[in-house]
Enzyme design. Structure first.
Site, short mmCIF file in Angstrom:
data_model
loop_
_atom_site.label_atom_id
_atom_site.label_comp_id
_atom_site.label_asym_id
_atom_site.label_seq_id
_atom_site.Cartn_x
_atom_site.Cartn_y
_atom_site.Cartn_z
N HIS A 1 0.81 -1.22 0.00
CA HIS A 1 0.00 0.00 0.00
C HIS A 1 0.84 1.27 0.00
O HIS A 1 0.30 2.37 -0.09
CB HIS A 1 -0.93 0.00 1.21
CG HIS A 1 -2.02 -1.02 1.09
ND1 HIS A 1 -3.30 -0.70 0.69
CD2 HIS A 1 -2.02 -2.36 1.27
CE1 HIS A 1 -4.03 -1.80 0.64
NE2 HIS A 1 -3.29 -2.82 0.99
N ASP B 1 3.66 9.76 -1.29
CA ASP B 1 2.44 9.07 -0.86
C ASP B 1 2.15 7.95 -1.86
O ASP B 1 2.12 8.21 -3.07
CB ASP B 1 1.27 10.07 -0.85
CG ASP B 1 0.19 9.70 0.17
OD1 ASP B 1 0.10 8.51 0.54
OD2 ASP B 1 -0.57 10.60 0.57
C1 GDG Z 1 -2.03 4.37 3.02
C2 GDG Z 1 -1.02 4.98 2.04
C3 GDG Z 1 -2.68 4.72 0.20
C4 GDG Z 1 -8.90 10.98 6.78
N1 GDG Z 1 -9.34 11.85 7.71
C5 GDG Z 1 -10.50 11.38 8.17
C6 GDG Z 1 -10.79 10.20 7.50
N2 GDG Z 1 -9.78 9.97 6.67
C7 GDG Z 1 -9.69 8.83 5.73
C8 GDG Z 1 -9.80 9.33 4.31
C9 GDG Z 1 -9.08 8.24 3.54
C10 GDG Z 1 -8.09 7.67 4.56
O1 GDG Z 1 -8.44 8.20 5.83
C11 GDG Z 1 -6.66 8.13 4.27
O2 GDG Z 1 -6.19 7.42 3.16
P1 GDG Z 1 -4.93 7.91 2.30
O3 GDG Z 1 -4.86 7.04 1.11
O4 GDG Z 1 -5.11 9.34 1.96
O5 GDG Z 1 -3.65 7.80 3.25
P2 GDG Z 1 -2.97 6.72 4.30
O6 GDG Z 1 -3.74 6.64 5.56
O7 GDG Z 1 -1.57 7.19 4.46
O8 GDG Z 1 -3.01 5.29 3.54
C12 GDG Z 1 -1.74 5.70 0.91
C13 GDG Z 1 -3.56 3.98 1.19
O9 GDG Z 1 -2.79 3.38 2.25
C14 GDG Z 1 -4.38 2.87 0.51
O10 GDG Z 1 -3.56 1.93 -0.12
O11 GDG Z 1 -3.51 5.47 -0.68
O12 GDG Z 1 -0.81 6.22 -0.02
O13 GDG Z 1 -0.12 5.87 2.72
O14 GDG Z 1 -9.97 7.22 3.16
O15 GDG Z 1 -11.16 9.46 4.01
N3 GDG Z 1 -11.90 9.48 7.72
C15 GDG Z 1 -12.78 9.96 8.65
N4 GDG Z 1 -12.55 11.11 9.35
C16 GDG Z 1 -11.43 11.84 9.14
O16 GDG Z 1 -11.23 12.88 9.80
N5 GDG Z 1 -13.93 9.30 8.88
#
Ligand code: GDG
Length: 477
Positions: free
Chosen positions: A159, A369
């Site tokens: 991921h 990222d």
């Molecule tokens: C890893 C990789 C890759 C965020 N704030 C709130 C909230 N979120 C949710 C978002 C999104 C998730 O968290 C974050 O996902 P990301 O992909 O942006 O980042 P990572 O956590 O670093 O994830 C990344 C991912 O794995 C999948 O393979 O894309 O590159 O680092 O879904 O919506 N959700 C809620 N409240 C918040 O305040 N409910």
């Protein structure tokens, strides 16, 4: 779906459930949402850390898989999760944005925990399953599982980015980790770049393999398929959320609060890879160069608490909070609201959707990222609400160092977050697009997300694993 009714055993660091009050529920994460429909169709199993609770039930309502908890002591969690996974592999795989710590004790625990996960997966009593191992906490698990089940079908998905061999080669356990991954039949990455980095690393450290196209051929006759499968979101879920009554109510409150201000939004785990410090420096520059924005602009940063047992994350929080205070002190105009709204918490999903709708600019500026799902959620929510009154389309400001950049390069405002001066200029530019242009850019990006949603990703991944298996059967033992 390519499993043809075969059982699926997912192996991931965490189980897909959490306890709130006395009740166990499926967790809200993206992987859990993505796999829910698959595990409902087949005999589903999930092996993962029990989170320190010895009483995880075998089944939880709303998630049709059998749960197989793996226990770890607090010390093992410290060494495996906080230590080797998050202070060695995480910074190394994100291009050394922090100094990776090489600690032999952590490594030994990482090995032991991977053995424990592989043992737990091998102990699941099912006939001819497909094993699907996830992420950097379990890089050794595919080969360990192969030792225990030589004929098993094993897929792995990473991921986070895979670093170039020049960086990966610094790791004292580089060879062991590559061999661990090569135990799989198929290995998935978000992008072609990460896939190539992996293949280059394998070539560099294993003289006895040959590579043809996306296949790595091993001396024992086995072949490993590598593939780029960008992860995505549940588009229907976010489209519905975009226009849900609760979202509308939350949005009405936010619109009142931010009346007459352009809003730029950041949503990230509080992680040094996300570029929050550079973003705040650029905001400071923007407010210095454009004094009129001090009263007509607001930057909202939702910073979700993350890994706060780790020193680098505690330091980051302190620095971010210092910078926000500094900006307030410098730019708040008497009689006006502060220019930066900093929320150190996670907000409910409807509130998150309301923020996505409110934003004139979504600032996604990570230094590195793997993918970044927030970008996909933002364009989906904006597009789903396009016909709602007062819904003016926003602009996606996107770092070129995200996996998502490949998909949105034509319609986002692309930026290099390391160059704070140009980042500030890109922020200013993002505020200048006319409404039709913004709307059509959002529509094109949303269409691209719809075409490759998270369910398509699951299918591609499982298809890739079973294809690799079919190729093995044709070649014979
Ligand atoms: C890893 C990789 C890759 C965020 N704030 C709130 C909230 N979120 C949710 C978002 C999104 C998730 O968290 C974050 O996902 P990301 O992909 O942006 O980042 P990572 O956590 O670093 O994830 C990344 C991912 O794995 C999948 O393979 O894309 O590159 O680092 O879904 O919506 N959700 C809620 N409240 C918040 O305040 N409910």
């Amino acid at each position: 779906m390519s499993l043809d009714g075969r059982p699926l055993v997912v192996v991931a660091n965490r189980l897909p459930v959490s306890k709130s009050g006395d009740a166990w529920r499926p967790s809200a994460g993206g992987l859990v949402t993505a796999l829910r429909p698959v595990v409902e169709q087949v005999d589903g199993h999930w092996v993962g850390w029990d989170g320190g609770d010895p009483n995880v039930p075998k089944r939880v309502d709303g998630f049709a898989a059998d749960l197989h908890p793996v226990a770890m002591t607090a010390e093992e969690v410290d060494d495996h999760y906080y230590g080797f996974s998050n202070r060695t592999l995480w910074p190394l795989f994100h291009d050394l944005l922090a100094e990776p710590v090489f600690d032999r004790e952590w490594w030994r625990t990482y090995e032991r925990m991977n053995i424990r996960f592989a043992d737990a997966a091998a102990a699941v009593e099912v006939d001819d399953p497909v094993y699907w191992v996830h992420d950097y906490h379990l890089l050794l698990a595919p080969a360990l599982l192969r030792d225990r089940k030589p004929d098993a079908t094993i897929g792995f998905f990473l991921h986070i980015p895979f670093p170039p061999p020049e960086l990966m080669g610094r790791l004292p356990w580089n060879d062991e980790l590559l061999d661990g991954l090569l135990g799989a039949d198929a290995i998935g990455f978000h992008t072609e770049w990460y896939r190539e980095n992996f293949v280059r690393s394998v070539r560099r450290s294993r003289r006895d393999v040959t590579v043809s196209g996306d296949m790595v051929h091993l001396p024992d006759g086995r072949s490993v398929r590598t593939a780029a499968h960008p992860i995505s979101i549940d588009v229907d879920e976010f489209s519905a959320l975009a226009v849900a009554d609760e979202t509308e109510q939350e949005l009405a409150e936010l619109r009142e609060q931010f009346a007459n201000r352009k809003v730029m939004l950041g949503v990230d785990r509080l992680d040094y890879t996300k570029g929050i410090r550079h973003r705040l420096q650029a905001i400071e520059r923007l407010l210095t160069d454009r004094p009129e924005l001090r009263t007509s602009f607001a930057f909202i940063q939702i910073a979700v608490p993350s890994r706060d047992d780790v020193e680098e994350y505690r330091d980051l929080r302190e620095q971010v909070e210092y910078m926000v205070g500094h900006i307030h002190g410098r730019f708040t105009e008497p009689g006006h609201d502060v220019p930066v709204h900093y929320l150190y918490r996670s907000v409910p999903k409807t509130r998150l959707a309301a923020y996505y709708r409110l934003a004139d600019v979504m600032a996604i500026t990570p230094l590195k990222d793997g993918m970044n799902l927030v970008a996909k959620e933002f364009v989906t929510v904006q597009d789903a609400a396009r016909d709602r009154p007062d819904q003016d389309a926003g602009v996606l400001l996107l770092s070129e160092f995200t996996g998502a950049a490949l998909e949105f390069v034509d319609d986002a405002v692309m930026c290099n977050p390391f160059d704070v001066q140009s980042l500030a200029a890109r922020m200013a530019q993002s505020l200048t697009f006319d409404a039709d242009d913004r709307r059509s850019r959002i529509a094109r990006m949303a269409a691209s997300v719809r075409e490759g949603d998270v369910f398509a990703w699951v299918n591609e991944e499982l298809e890739s694993v079973t294809m690799a298996e079919r190729a093995r059967a044709e070649v014979g033992p």
